[in-house]
Design a protein around this motif. Sequence first.
Motif, PDB file in Angstrom:
ATOM      1  N   ILE A   1      -7.186-104.399  39.918  1.00 15.91           N
ATOM      2  CA  ILE A   1      -6.312-103.924  38.826  1.00 15.91           C
ATOM      3  C   ILE A   1      -7.050-102.855  38.021  1.00 15.91           C
ATOM      4  CG2 ILE A   1      -5.137-104.574  36.685  1.00 15.91           C
ATOM      5  CD1 ILE A   1      -4.728-107.397  37.981  1.00 15.91           C
ATOM      6  N   ALA A   2      -8.331-103.098  37.734  1.00 14.49           N
ATOM      7  CA  ALA A   2      -9.118-102.117  36.977  1.00 14.49           C
ATOM      8  C   ALA A   2      -9.213-100.798  37.728  1.00 14.49           C
ATOM      9  CB  ALA A   2     -10.517-102.673  36.698  1.00 14.49           C
ATOM     10  N   ASP A   3      -9.440-100.860  39.038  1.00 18.84           N
ATOM     11  CA  ASP A   3      -9.522 -99.633  39.831  1.00 18.84           C
ATOM     12  C   ASP A   3      -8.221 -98.836  39.753  1.00 18.84           C
ATOM     13  OD1 ASP A   3     -12.147-100.081  40.634  1.00 18.84           O
ATOM     14  OD2 ASP A   3     -11.553-101.088  42.495  1.00 18.84           O
ATOM     15  N   GLU A   4      -7.092 -99.527  39.894  1.00 19.96           N
ATOM     16  CA  GLU A   4      -5.782 -98.865  39.841  1.00 19.96           C
ATOM     17  C   GLU A   4      -5.554 -98.231  38.470  1.00 19.96           C
ATOM     18  OE1 GLU A   4      -3.018-102.005  40.717  1.00 19.96           O
ATOM     19  OE2 GLU A   4      -3.854-102.337  42.718  1.00 19.96           O
ATOM     20  N   LYS A   5      -5.827 -99.001  37.422  1.00 16.42           N
ATOM     21  CA  LYS A   5      -5.547 -98.499  36.073  1.00 16.42           C
ATOM     22  C   LYS A   5      -6.530 -97.420  35.637  1.00 16.42           C
ATOM     23  CE  LYS A   5      -2.693-102.257  34.504  1.00 16.42           C
ATOM     24  NZ  LYS A   5      -2.330-103.100  33.364  1.00 16.42           N
ATOM     25  N   LEU A   6      -7.776 -97.490  36.107  1.00 16.49           N
ATOM     26  CA  LEU A   6      -8.737 -96.441  35.784  1.00 16.49           C
ATOM     27  C   LEU A   6      -8.308 -95.123  36.428  1.00 16.49           C
ATOM     28  CD1 LEU A   6     -11.288 -95.464  34.434  1.00 16.49           C
ATOM     29  CD2 LEU A   6     -12.601 -96.400  36.361  1.00 16.49           C
ATOM     30  N   ALA A   7      -7.846 -95.172  37.667  1.00  7.81           N
ATOM     31  CA  ALA A   7      -7.350 -93.959  38.327  1.00  7.81           C
ATOM     32  C   ALA A   7      -6.155 -93.392  37.564  1.00  7.81           C
ATOM     33  CB  ALA A   7      -6.966 -94.265  39.777  1.00  7.81           C
ATOM     34  N   GLN A   8      -5.259 -94.265  37.113  1.00  8.08           N
ATOM     35  CA  GLN A   8      -4.096 -93.811  36.342  1.00  8.08           C
ATOM     36  C   GLN A   8      -4.525 -93.213  35.012  1.00  8.08           C
ATOM     37  OE1 GLN A   8      -1.902 -97.481  36.120  1.00  8.08           O
ATOM     38  NE2 GLN A   8      -0.745 -97.079  37.992  1.00  8.08           N
ATOM     39  N   LEU A   9      -5.453 -93.869  34.323  1.00  9.64           N
ATOM     40  CA  LEU A   9      -5.916 -93.376  33.024  1.00  9.64           C
ATOM     41  C   LEU A   9      -6.558 -92.001  33.167  1.00  9.64           C
ATOM     42  CD1 LEU A   9      -6.314 -94.104  29.976  1.00  9.64           C
ATOM     43  CD2 LEU A   9      -8.577 -94.942  30.635  1.00  9.64           C
ATOM     44  N   GLN A  10      -7.404 -91.829  34.164  1.00 10.74           N
ATOM     45  CA  GLN A  10      -8.043 -90.534  34.362  1.00 10.74           C
ATOM     46  C   GLN A  10      -7.023 -89.459  34.721  1.00 10.74           C
ATOM     47  OE1 GLN A  10     -11.199 -91.876  37.104  1.00 10.74           O
ATOM     48  NE2 GLN A  10     -12.678 -91.276  35.534  1.00 10.74           N
ATOM     49  N   ALA A  11      -6.016 -89.809  35.514  1.00 13.83           N
ATOM     50  CA  ALA A  11      -4.957 -88.848  35.856  1.00 13.83           C
ATOM     51  C   ALA A  11      -4.155 -88.457  34.623  1.00 13.83           C
ATOM     52  CB  ALA A  11      -4.037 -89.437  36.930  1.00 13.83           C
ATOM     53  N   VAL A  12      -3.887 -89.412  33.752  1.00 13.93           N
ATOM     54  CA  VAL A  12      -3.139 -89.127  32.521  1.00 13.93           C
ATOM     55  C   VAL A  12      -3.917 -88.147  31.653  1.00 13.93           C
ATOM     56  CG1 VAL A  12      -2.332 -90.140  30.338  1.00 13.93           C
ATOM     57  CG2 VAL A  12      -1.790 -91.256  32.506  1.00 13.93           C
TER      58      VAL A  12
ATOM     59  N   ALA B   1     -15.996-103.811  24.423  1.00 14.36           N
ATOM     60  CA  ALA B   1     -15.388-103.138  25.548  1.00 14.36           C
ATOM     61  C   ALA B   1     -13.870-103.192  25.408  1.00 14.36           C
ATOM     62  CB  ALA B   1     -15.796-103.799  26.858  1.00 14.36           C
ATOM     63  N   THR B   2     -13.236-102.206  25.968  1.00 13.10           N
ATOM     64  CA  THR B   2     -11.792-102.164  26.079  1.00 13.10           C
ATOM     65  C   THR B   2     -11.450-102.756  27.444  1.00 13.10           C
ATOM     66  OG1 THR B   2     -11.756-100.150  24.760  1.00 13.10           O
ATOM     67  CG2 THR B   2      -9.785-100.638  26.045  1.00 13.10           C
ATOM     68  N   LEU B   3     -10.711-103.843  27.453  1.00 13.21           N
ATOM     69  CA  LEU B   3     -10.416-104.564  28.693  1.00 13.21           C
ATOM     70  C   LEU B   3      -9.276-103.872  29.420  1.00 13.21           C
ATOM     71  CD1 LEU B   3     -10.810-108.194  27.329  1.00 13.21           C
ATOM     72  CD2 LEU B   3     -12.530-106.679  28.350  1.00 13.21           C
ATOM     73  N   LEU B   4      -9.628-102.873  30.214  1.00  8.37           N
ATOM     74  CA  LEU B   4      -8.672-101.961  30.843  1.00  8.37           C
ATOM     75  C   LEU B   4      -7.536-102.641  31.597  1.00  8.37           C
ATOM     76  CD1 LEU B   4      -7.733 -99.100  31.434  1.00  8.37           C
ATOM     77  CD2 LEU B   4      -9.347 -99.061  33.353  1.00  8.37           C
ATOM     78  N   PRO B   5      -7.770-103.678  32.391  1.00  2.00           N
ATOM     79  CA  PRO B   5      -6.655-104.271  33.133  1.00  2.00           C
ATOM     80  C   PRO B   5      -5.523-104.806  32.248  1.00  2.00           C
ATOM     81  CG  PRO B   5      -8.716-104.955  34.105  1.00  2.00           C
ATOM     82  CD  PRO B   5      -9.050-104.252  32.817  1.00  2.00           C
ATOM     83  N   LEU B   6      -5.798-105.041  30.974  1.00  2.24           N
ATOM     84  CA  LEU B   6      -4.794-105.593  30.076  1.00  2.24           C
ATOM     85  C   LEU B   6      -3.932-104.522  29.412  1.00  2.24           C
ATOM     86  CD1 LEU B   6      -7.004-108.326  28.359  1.00  2.24           C
ATOM     87  CD2 LEU B   6      -5.813-108.406  30.567  1.00  2.24           C
ATOM     88  N   TYR B   7      -4.171-103.266  29.725  1.00  2.00           N
ATOM     89  CA  TYR B   7      -3.461-102.149  29.086  1.00  2.00           C
ATOM     90  C   TYR B   7      -2.572-101.406  30.071  1.00  2.00           C
ATOM     91  CZ  TYR B   7      -6.498-102.378  24.965  1.00  2.00           C
ATOM     92  OH  TYR B   7      -7.160-102.773  23.828  1.00  2.00           O
ATOM     93  N   ASP B   8      -1.526-100.806  29.536  1.00  2.89           N
ATOM     94  CA  ASP B   8      -0.774 -99.800  30.264  1.00  2.89           C
ATOM     95  C   ASP B   8      -1.562 -98.500  30.112  1.00  2.89           C
ATOM     96  OD1 ASP B   8       1.268 -97.375  29.731  1.00  2.89           O
ATOM     97  OD2 ASP B   8       2.037 -98.711  31.297  1.00  2.89           O
ATOM     98  N   PRO B   9      -1.953 -97.841  31.192  1.00  2.00           N
ATOM     99  CA  PRO B   9      -2.816 -96.661  31.092  1.00  2.00           C
ATOM    100  C   PRO B   9      -2.224 -95.505  30.284  1.00  2.00           C
ATOM    101  CG  PRO B   9      -2.806 -97.483  33.338  1.00  2.00           C
ATOM    102  CD  PRO B   9      -1.751 -98.242  32.586  1.00  2.00           C
ATOM    103  N   VAL B  10      -0.931 -95.287  30.386  1.00  2.00           N
ATOM    104  CA  VAL B  10      -0.312 -94.192  29.630  1.00  2.00           C
ATOM    105  C   VAL B  10      -0.375 -94.488  28.136  1.00  2.00           C
ATOM    106  CG1 VAL B  10       1.825 -92.931  29.179  1.00  2.00           C
ATOM    107  CG2 VAL B  10       1.177 -93.481  31.539  1.00  2.00           C
ATOM    108  N   ARG B  11       0.008 -95.701  27.768  1.00  2.00           N
ATOM    109  CA  ARG B  11      -0.008 -96.080  26.356  1.00  2.00           C
ATOM    110  C   ARG B  11      -1.437 -96.059  25.809  1.00  2.00           C
ATOM    111  NH1 ARG B  11       3.439 -96.074  22.124  1.00  2.00           N
ATOM    112  NH2 ARG B  11       2.694 -97.550  20.605  1.00  2.00           N
ATOM    113  N   LEU B  12      -2.390 -96.552  26.589  1.00  2.00           N
ATOM    114  CA  LEU B  12      -3.785 -96.531  26.153  1.00  2.00           C
ATOM    115  C   LEU B  12      -4.256 -95.095  25.940  1.00  2.00           C
ATOM    116  CD1 LEU B  12      -6.462 -97.935  25.535  1.00  2.00           C
ATOM    117  CD2 LEU B  12      -6.939 -97.927  27.998  1.00  2.00           C
ATOM    118  N   ALA B  13      -3.943 -94.198  26.857  1.00  2.00           N
ATOM    119  CA  ALA B  13      -4.344 -92.795  26.709  1.00  2.00           C
ATOM    120  C   ALA B  13      -3.748 -92.196  25.438  1.00  2.00           C
ATOM    121  CB  ALA B  13      -3.917 -91.989  27.931  1.00  2.00           C
TER     122      ALA B  13
END
Length: 190
Positions: A126-137, A74-86
């Motif tokens: 944190i995961a909820d916030e970053k998942l929303a950001q990742l999907q928006a990106v 798994a990719t541990l989403l809370p540990l990533y910046d969503p923009v950089r991960l995308a």
Amino acid sequence: MMRFDMRVPGMSVTQIAGQYQAAIEMARWADDKESFSIAVSEHHSSADGYIPAPLLLASSMSAVTNNIGILVAATLLPLYDPVRLAEEMIVLDHISRGRVAYVLGIGYRPAEYELFGLDFARRGAIADEKLAQLQAVFKQAVAAETMPRVTPQPFSQGMPPIFWGGGSKPAARRAGRNGLVLWRRIAARV
């Protein structure tokens, strides 16, 4: 499925490098074997050397293969910046020509959150916030008129395949709220 976590306790740096090269060569070997797929996983701050950068290994494997599917789980989403991960997911999407899929998760090890300076007790929020950001990106990446946005557009339609990992009710709710399929590893560990 070949699964790589790269645990190499007690090995020298030369031996560790050899293990990574062997994993890449195994991927090359398996590429024309139709029954194979590859999974790479992620953990941080592990004494046994568990791979902390699965997208790098997946990139190396996809660069030497043409057919085999690769799962980053798994990719541990809370540990990533969503923009950089995308951005990294999009580049890997192009290198692999759409053969890489992702299982996102929150993890279960407090040491990982401490390493990244994050509150383990807030990992779900944190995961909820970053998942929303990742999907928006990703949504912005395919909308050519939106600026600023990540570039290039993904190779895959919309975004690379993304699942949510976990076997708990909160994981199932998080997947459902965000339109993701819940990925639950069924195979027992031996």
